[in-house]
Design a protein around this motif. Sequence first.
Motif, PDB file in Angstrom:
ATOM      1  N   UNK A  46      53.392  44.868  33.189  1.00  0.00           N
ATOM      2  CA  UNK A  46      53.801  44.125  34.385  1.00  0.00           C
ATOM      3  C   UNK A  46      52.612  43.630  35.197  1.00  0.00           C
ATOM      4  N   UNK A  47      51.419  44.196  34.973  1.00  0.00           N
ATOM      5  CA  UNK A  47      50.258  43.855  35.796  1.00  0.00           C
ATOM      6  C   UNK A  47      49.456  42.703  35.238  1.00  0.00           C
ATOM      7  N   UNK A  48      48.323  42.463  35.863  1.00  0.00           N
ATOM      8  CA  UNK A  48      47.396  41.444  35.360  1.00  0.00           C
ATOM      9  C   UNK A  48      45.977  41.906  35.651  1.00  0.00           C
ATOM     10  N   UNK A  55      48.478  48.928  34.937  1.00  0.00           N
ATOM     11  CA  UNK A  55      49.153  47.722  34.425  1.00  0.00           C
ATOM     12  C   UNK A  55      50.664  47.940  34.364  1.00  0.00           C
ATOM     13  N   UNK A  56      51.069  49.136  33.934  1.00  0.00           N
ATOM     14  CA  UNK A  56      52.509  49.434  33.886  1.00  0.00           C
ATOM     15  C   UNK A  56      53.132  49.481  35.273  1.00  0.00           C
ATOM     16  N   UNK A  57      52.294  49.806  36.283  1.00  0.00           N
ATOM     17  CA  UNK A  57      52.782  49.830  37.672  1.00  0.00           C
ATOM     18  C   UNK A  57      52.782  48.447  38.320  1.00  0.00           C
ATOM     19  N   UNK A  58      52.390  47.415  37.571  1.00  0.00           N
ATOM     20  CA  UNK A  58      52.422  46.047  38.101  1.00  0.00           C
ATOM     21  C   UNK A  58      51.259  45.709  39.009  1.00  0.00           C
ATOM     22  N   UNK A  62      46.438  38.063  29.751  1.00  0.00           N
ATOM     23  CA  UNK A  62      46.574  38.875  30.979  1.00  0.00           C
ATOM     24  C   UNK A  62      45.371  38.687  31.898  1.00  0.00           C
ATOM     25  N   UNK A  63      44.300  38.107  31.334  1.00  0.00           N
ATOM     26  CA  UNK A  63      43.015  38.093  32.043  1.00  0.00           C
ATOM     27  C   UNK A  63      42.748  36.794  32.789  1.00  0.00           C
ATOM     28  N   UNK A  64      42.258  36.961  34.026  1.00  0.00           N
ATOM     29  CA  UNK A  64      41.617  35.869  34.752  1.00  0.00           C
ATOM     30  C   UNK A  64      40.185  36.341  34.949  1.00  0.00           C
ATOM     31  N   UNK A  65      39.207  35.489  34.622  1.00  0.00           N
ATOM     32  CA  UNK A  65      37.829  35.982  34.716  1.00  0.00           C
ATOM     33  C   UNK A  65      36.951  35.033  35.509  1.00  0.00           C
ATOM     34  N   UNK A  66      35.987  35.628  36.207  1.00  0.00           N
ATOM     35  CA  UNK A  66      35.080  34.822  37.015  1.00  0.00           C
ATOM     36  C   UNK A  66      33.647  35.309  36.834  1.00  0.00           C
ATOM     37  N   UNK A  96      45.100  35.079  39.996  1.00  0.00           N
ATOM     38  CA  UNK A  96      45.213  36.194  39.037  1.00  0.00           C
ATOM     39  C   UNK A  96      46.428  37.053  39.369  1.00  0.00           C
ATOM     40  N   UNK A  97      46.625  37.299  40.647  1.00  0.00           N
ATOM     41  CA  UNK A  97      47.768  38.087  41.152  1.00  0.00           C
ATOM     42  C   UNK A  97      49.085  37.447  40.710  1.00  0.00           C
ATOM     43  N   UNK A  98      49.140  36.112  40.790  1.00  0.00           N
ATOM     44  CA  UNK A  98      50.376  35.401  40.431  1.00  0.00           C
ATOM     45  C   UNK A  98      50.739  35.637  38.975  1.00  0.00           C
ATOM     46  N   UNK A  99      49.745  35.901  38.141  1.00  0.00           N
ATOM     47  CA  UNK A  99      50.023  36.163  36.726  1.00  0.00           C
ATOM     48  C   UNK A  99      50.852  37.431  36.544  1.00  0.00           C
ATOM     49  N   UNK A 100      50.728  38.385  37.460  1.00  0.00           N
ATOM     50  CA  UNK A 100      51.515  39.614  37.325  1.00  0.00           C
ATOM     51  C   UNK A 100      52.995  39.243  37.337  1.00  0.00           C
ATOM     52  N   UNK A 101      53.326  38.208  38.120  1.00  0.00           N
ATOM     53  CA  UNK A 101      54.734  37.784  38.196  1.00  0.00           C
ATOM     54  C   UNK A 101      55.138  37.108  36.886  1.00  0.00           C
TER      55      UNK A 101
END
Length: 206
Positions: free
Chosen positions: A5-7, A93-96, A118-122, A187-192
Amino acid sequence: MKEIKGAILIISGPSGCGKSTLLKEIYKNIPNYYFSISTTTRDIRGEEEDGIDYHFVTIEEFEKNIEAGNFLEYARVHNNYYGTMLEPITKALNDGKLVVFDIDVQGHKILREKLGNLITSVFITTPTLKILEQRLVARDTDTKEIIEKRVESAKSEICEFLDYDYLIINDNIHKATKEILSIASIARAKTKLFDKNSIVKEWLNS
Ligand SMILES: Nc1ncnc2c1ncn2[C@@H]1O[C@H](COP(=O)(O)OP(=O)(O)OP(=O)(O)O)[C@@H](O)[C@H]1O
Ligand SMILES: Nc1nc2c(ncn2[C@@H]2O[C@H](COP(=O)(O)O)[C@@H](O)[C@H]2O)c(=O)[nH]1
């Protein structure tokens, strides 16, 4: 992949580019994150605390964990071991949660291969190598030899920036803070997105 559920947000960049400084801004402004506390064999630096900044261990302990398969990824950076334990990351990740990593270019490569979308990288850097060195000297936490090693590593690390989703040139702390917060929100939006099943269910039932 369905049950995750997480990102993940990965921050990399040469030593002294400002990663820790910018990470503090994420923690003040982004909800429901989990910062990955790495395990390392390097010495404690400045005000750092064991269990908060890093888990500081001996080379023997680190190598035992490698053999036991406890690391999601690990690498040798500036002559020390650094690694990410698998278990807390799986839980977060399982906890979102948005799981935030401060890891080097080798760690980024491994996680890209393992966790892909799942990854956003900078990648963060300074306007010039000279400025990087000046910041490390001004920080006053490392010996001349350690600074030289880190500046030397920076010359090869910079070549990897194209493998990242975003690049921040940290010439101005206010501008760089705005940029990192925008990227963290994305990146947060990816969790959704990855919690697709529940989003679809909610949408159908509303
Ligand atoms: N935009 C900036 N302008 C001037 N100084 C800065 C800027 N950003 C960070 N610094 C300073 O540069 C130094 C290095 O920053 P920081 O410790 O955050 O780097 P880092 O990338 O986390 O380094 P390391 O990988 O060694 O932990 C610190 O003294 C910090 O206050
Ligand atoms: N591959 C990994 N790299 C890591 C990890 N934790 C930190 N790092 C990177 O190491 C260097 C040096 O860090 P410092 O705290 O000694 O300045 C820096 O590039 C970090 O991003 C890890 O778990 N895995």
